[in-house]
Scaffold this motif. Structure first.
Motif, PDB file in Angstrom:
ATOM      1  N   GLN A 184      12.618   6.727  -7.960  1.00 39.28           N
ATOM      2  CA  GLN A 184      12.663   7.670  -8.989  1.00 39.28           C
ATOM      3  C   GLN A 184      13.770   8.558  -8.836  1.00 39.28           C
ATOM      4  O   GLN A 184      14.596   8.930  -9.812  1.00 39.28           O
ATOM      5  CB  GLN A 184      11.514   8.538  -9.202  1.00 39.28           C
ATOM      6  CG  GLN A 184      11.444   9.583 -10.364  1.00 39.28           C
ATOM      7  CD  GLN A 184      10.201   9.787 -10.730  1.00 39.28           C
ATOM      8  OE1 GLN A 184       9.736   9.222 -11.799  1.00 39.28           O
ATOM      9  NE2 GLN A 184       9.637  10.719 -10.229  1.00 39.28           N
ATOM     10  N   HIS A 187       0.643  -1.179   0.117  1.00 44.75           N
ATOM     11  CA  HIS A 187       0.029   0.042   0.035  1.00 44.75           C
ATOM     12  C   HIS A 187       0.906   1.203  -0.043  1.00 44.75           C
ATOM     13  O   HIS A 187       0.169   2.400  -0.065  1.00 44.75           O
ATOM     14  CB  HIS A 187      -0.926   0.165   1.252  1.00 44.75           C
ATOM     15  CG  HIS A 187      -0.185  -0.182   2.489  1.00 44.75           C
ATOM     16  ND1 HIS A 187       0.231  -1.293   3.095  1.00 44.75           N
ATOM     17  CD2 HIS A 187      -0.063   0.940   3.434  1.00 44.75           C
ATOM     18  CE1 HIS A 187       0.838  -0.821   4.344  1.00 44.75           C
ATOM     19  NE2 HIS A 187       0.707   0.259   4.394  1.00 44.75           N
ATOM     20  N   GLN A 188       2.105   1.075   0.214  1.00 48.64           N
ATOM     21  CA  GLN A 188       3.142   2.240   0.339  1.00 48.64           C
ATOM     22  C   GLN A 188       3.610   2.329  -1.007  1.00 48.64           C
ATOM     23  O   GLN A 188       4.881   3.136  -1.209  1.00 48.64           O
ATOM     24  CB  GLN A 188       4.108   1.898   1.324  1.00 48.64           C
ATOM     25  CG  GLN A 188       3.681   2.119   2.512  1.00 48.64           C
ATOM     26  CD  GLN A 188       3.107   3.467   3.301  1.00 48.64           C
ATOM     27  OE1 GLN A 188       3.684   4.244   2.618  1.00 48.64           O
ATOM     28  NE2 GLN A 188       2.580   3.359   4.049  1.00 48.64           N
ATOM     29  N   LEU A 189       3.080   2.018  -2.247  1.00 53.58           N
ATOM     30  CA  LEU A 189       3.771   2.052  -3.337  1.00 53.58           C
ATOM     31  C   LEU A 189       4.171   3.346  -4.045  1.00 53.58           C
ATOM     32  O   LEU A 189       5.232   3.616  -4.598  1.00 53.58           O
ATOM     33  CB  LEU A 189       2.685   1.258  -4.671  1.00 53.58           C
ATOM     34  CG  LEU A 189       3.379   1.133  -6.045  1.00 53.58           C
ATOM     35  CD1 LEU A 189       4.651   0.399  -6.349  1.00 53.58           C
ATOM     36  CD2 LEU A 189       2.349   0.603  -7.158  1.00 53.58           C
ATOM     37  N   MET A 190       3.220   4.512  -3.667  1.00 54.22           N
ATOM     38  CA  MET A 190       3.814   5.887  -3.965  1.00 54.22           C
ATOM     39  C   MET A 190       4.894   6.182  -3.540  1.00 54.22           C
ATOM     40  O   MET A 190       5.724   6.776  -4.099  1.00 54.22           O
ATOM     41  CB  MET A 190       2.367   6.749  -3.548  1.00 54.22           C
ATOM     42  CG  MET A 190       2.617   8.061  -4.085  1.00 54.22           C
ATOM     43  SD  MET A 190       2.470   8.382  -5.791  1.00 54.22           S
ATOM     44  CE  MET A 190       0.843   8.216  -6.279  1.00 54.22           C
ATOM     45  N   ARG A 191       5.143   5.895  -2.266  1.00 50.50           N
ATOM     46  CA  ARG A 191       6.399   6.090  -1.482  1.00 50.50           C
ATOM     47  C   ARG A 191       7.674   5.432  -1.950  1.00 50.50           C
ATOM     48  O   ARG A 191       8.494   5.910  -2.308  1.00 50.50           O
ATOM     49  CB  ARG A 191       6.287   5.907   0.098  1.00 50.50           C
ATOM     50  CG  ARG A 191       5.450   6.777   0.775  1.00 50.50           C
ATOM     51  CD  ARG A 191       5.472   6.622   2.250  1.00 50.50           C
ATOM     52  NE  ARG A 191       4.482   7.297   2.995  1.00 50.50           N
ATOM     53  CZ  ARG A 191       4.472   7.728   3.943  1.00 50.50           C
ATOM     54  NH1 ARG A 191       5.645   7.577   4.503  1.00 50.50           N
ATOM     55  NH2 ARG A 191       3.707   8.541   4.511  1.00 50.50           N
ATOM     56  N   TYR A 224       0.907   2.638 -11.986  1.00 50.01           N
ATOM     57  CA  TYR A 224       1.154   3.928 -11.541  1.00 50.01           C
ATOM     58  C   TYR A 224       1.985   4.804 -12.259  1.00 50.01           C
ATOM     59  O   TYR A 224       1.586   5.981 -12.587  1.00 50.01           O
ATOM     60  CB  TYR A 224       2.025   3.692 -10.165  1.00 50.01           C
ATOM     61  CG  TYR A 224       1.202   3.679  -9.018  1.00 50.01           C
ATOM     62  CD1 TYR A 224       0.222   2.331  -8.853  1.00 50.01           C
ATOM     63  CD2 TYR A 224       0.926   4.389  -8.012  1.00 50.01           C
ATOM     64  CE1 TYR A 224      -0.619   2.116  -8.042  1.00 50.01           C
ATOM     65  CE2 TYR A 224       0.249   4.247  -6.815  1.00 50.01           C
ATOM     66  CZ  TYR A 224      -0.522   3.208  -6.829  1.00 50.01           C
ATOM     67  OH  TYR A 224      -1.298   2.948  -5.682  1.00 50.01           O
ATOM     68  N   LEU A 226       7.842   4.342  -5.104  1.00 50.07           N
ATOM     69  CA  LEU A 226       8.087   4.853  -6.445  1.00 50.07           C
ATOM     70  C   LEU A 226       9.032   6.194  -6.416  1.00 50.07           C
ATOM     71  O   LEU A 226       9.674   6.301  -6.966  1.00 50.07           O
ATOM     72  CB  LEU A 226       6.937   4.691  -7.335  1.00 50.07           C
ATOM     73  CG  LEU A 226       6.260   3.545  -7.745  1.00 50.07           C
ATOM     74  CD1 LEU A 226       5.102   3.612  -8.409  1.00 50.07           C
ATOM     75  CD2 LEU A 226       7.219   2.535  -8.197  1.00 50.07           C
ATOM     76  N   LEU A 227       8.367   7.023  -5.497  1.00 41.65           N
ATOM     77  CA  LEU A 227       8.803   8.361  -5.471  1.00 41.65           C
ATOM     78  C   LEU A 227      10.402   8.426  -4.737  1.00 41.65           C
ATOM     79  O   LEU A 227      11.171   8.966  -5.387  1.00 41.65           O
ATOM     80  CB  LEU A 227       8.240   9.184  -4.555  1.00 41.65           C
ATOM     81  CG  LEU A 227       6.847   9.820  -4.898  1.00 41.65           C
ATOM     82  CD1 LEU A 227       6.030  10.376  -3.895  1.00 41.65           C
ATOM     83  CD2 LEU A 227       6.889  10.925  -6.037  1.00 41.65           C
ATOM     84  N   PHE A 246       5.511  10.585 -12.403  1.00 44.28           N
ATOM     85  CA  PHE A 246       6.506   9.598 -12.827  1.00 44.28           C
ATOM     86  C   PHE A 246       6.768   9.507 -14.362  1.00 44.28           C
ATOM     87  O   PHE A 246       5.954  10.144 -15.114  1.00 44.28           O
ATOM     88  CB  PHE A 246       6.053   8.331 -12.463  1.00 44.28           C
ATOM     89  CG  PHE A 246       5.605   8.099 -10.959  1.00 44.28           C
ATOM     90  CD1 PHE A 246       6.855   8.356 -10.026  1.00 44.28           C
ATOM     91  CD2 PHE A 246       4.378   8.198 -10.301  1.00 44.28           C
ATOM     92  CE1 PHE A 246       6.596   7.993  -8.492  1.00 44.28           C
ATOM     93  CE2 PHE A 246       4.344   7.963  -8.798  1.00 44.28           C
ATOM     94  CZ  PHE A 246       5.077   8.055  -8.321  1.00 44.28           C
ATOM     95  N   TYR A 304       0.231   6.422 -15.160  1.00 44.56           N
ATOM     96  CA  TYR A 304      -0.890   7.214 -14.686  1.00 44.56           C
ATOM     97  C   TYR A 304      -0.567   8.548 -13.964  1.00 44.56           C
ATOM     98  O   TYR A 304      -0.923   9.704 -14.512  1.00 44.56           O
ATOM     99  CB  TYR A 304      -1.963   6.427 -13.872  1.00 44.56           C
ATOM    100  CG  TYR A 304      -2.953   7.107 -13.431  1.00 44.56           C
ATOM    101  CD1 TYR A 304      -4.115   7.316 -14.303  1.00 44.56           C
ATOM    102  CD2 TYR A 304      -3.120   7.825 -12.202  1.00 44.56           C
ATOM    103  CE1 TYR A 304      -5.200   8.036 -13.793  1.00 44.56           C
ATOM    104  CE2 TYR A 304      -4.109   8.658 -11.799  1.00 44.56           C
ATOM    105  CZ  TYR A 304      -5.299   8.831 -12.664  1.00 44.56           C
ATOM    106  OH  TYR A 304      -6.469   9.155 -12.236  1.00 44.56           O
ATOM    107  N   TYR A 305       0.341   8.794 -13.236  1.00 46.10           N
ATOM    108  CA  TYR A 305       0.674   9.822 -12.317  1.00 46.10           C
ATOM    109  C   TYR A 305       1.796  10.617 -13.163  1.00 46.10           C
ATOM    110  O   TYR A 305       2.879  10.193 -13.608  1.00 46.10           O
ATOM    111  CB  TYR A 305       1.215   9.628 -11.217  1.00 46.10           C
ATOM    112  CG  TYR A 305       0.023   9.080 -10.157  1.00 46.10           C
ATOM    113  CD1 TYR A 305      -0.709   9.608  -9.594  1.00 46.10           C
ATOM    114  CD2 TYR A 305      -0.228   7.476  -9.844  1.00 46.10           C
ATOM    115  CE1 TYR A 305      -2.175   9.264  -8.919  1.00 46.10           C
ATOM    116  CE2 TYR A 305      -0.891   7.050  -9.183  1.00 46.10           C
ATOM    117  CZ  TYR A 305      -2.031   7.911  -8.456  1.00 46.10           C
ATOM    118  OH  TYR A 305      -3.168   7.382  -7.679  1.00 46.10           O
TER     119      TYR A 305
END
Length: 168
Positions: free
Chosen positions: A40, A30-34, A69, A36-37, A76, A72-73
């Motif tokens: 990156q 559930h921490q995928l956004m963190r 992800y 990837l940030l 990224f 989409y965002y």
């Protein structure tokens, strides 16, 4: 269109950093956004396939989920970007308050158009949606730092400061 780092090379040092970040979140998909940030920042401000393979292996998340992800965002990219990613807000308030002239000044100073990266790989120029700073428009975001109430002159000077290394 000029693009830097077309030969993505994941160095052993980068690989170890990526693995370290991915392992930290192994049991927290559930921490995928963190994830990837953080990754990156290590990998050319982007996600070459080699990086996605590493992250997938270490987190157990399918590559397809990662790319859903990434594609989409807007923050990224699957394409290489410069060390400094400059995002210009193209929302109505910024447009009305002179964003076009600011973008032209930035583009002229850097010698690239939106969607391009300088040949030295230092700067990528992009449009984005609202930065949430409408009251202080026009605004740009350089990596994680917001610059507000810009004029073409101030924007050009800011780019010159980044180019000379005065701002990092």
């Amino acid at each position: 269109m000029s693009t830097a780092k077309t030969d993505w090379v994941v160095t052993p040092e980068m690989e170890q950093e990526i693995i370290s970040v991915a392992k930290r979140y192994h049991d927290e998909p559930h921490q995928l956004m963190r994830i990837l940030l953080a990754i990156q920042k290590i990998a050319y401000n982007s996600f070459p396939r080699e990086v996605a393979v590493l992250v997938s292996r270490e987190t157990g998340l399918p590559e397809a989920d990662l790319y859903s992800y990434i594609t989409y965002y807007a923050m990224f990219s699957a394409e290489p970007r410069g060390k400094f990613v400059i995002r210009m807000c193209e929302s109505a308030p910024c447009h009305v308050r002179g964003a076009k002239a600011v973008m032209e000044a930035i583009s002229r100073t850097l010698g690239i158009e939106p969607g391009e990266t300088t040949k030295d790989g230092r700067f990528t120029l992009e449009y984005c949606q609202c930065l949430g700073m409408c009251v202080e428009a026009p605004c740009i975001l350089i990596n994680d730092k917001v610059y507000k109430d810009l004029t073409p002159g101030r924007a050009a000077k800011l780019m010159e400061d980044y180019m000379s290394g005065e701002v990092e």
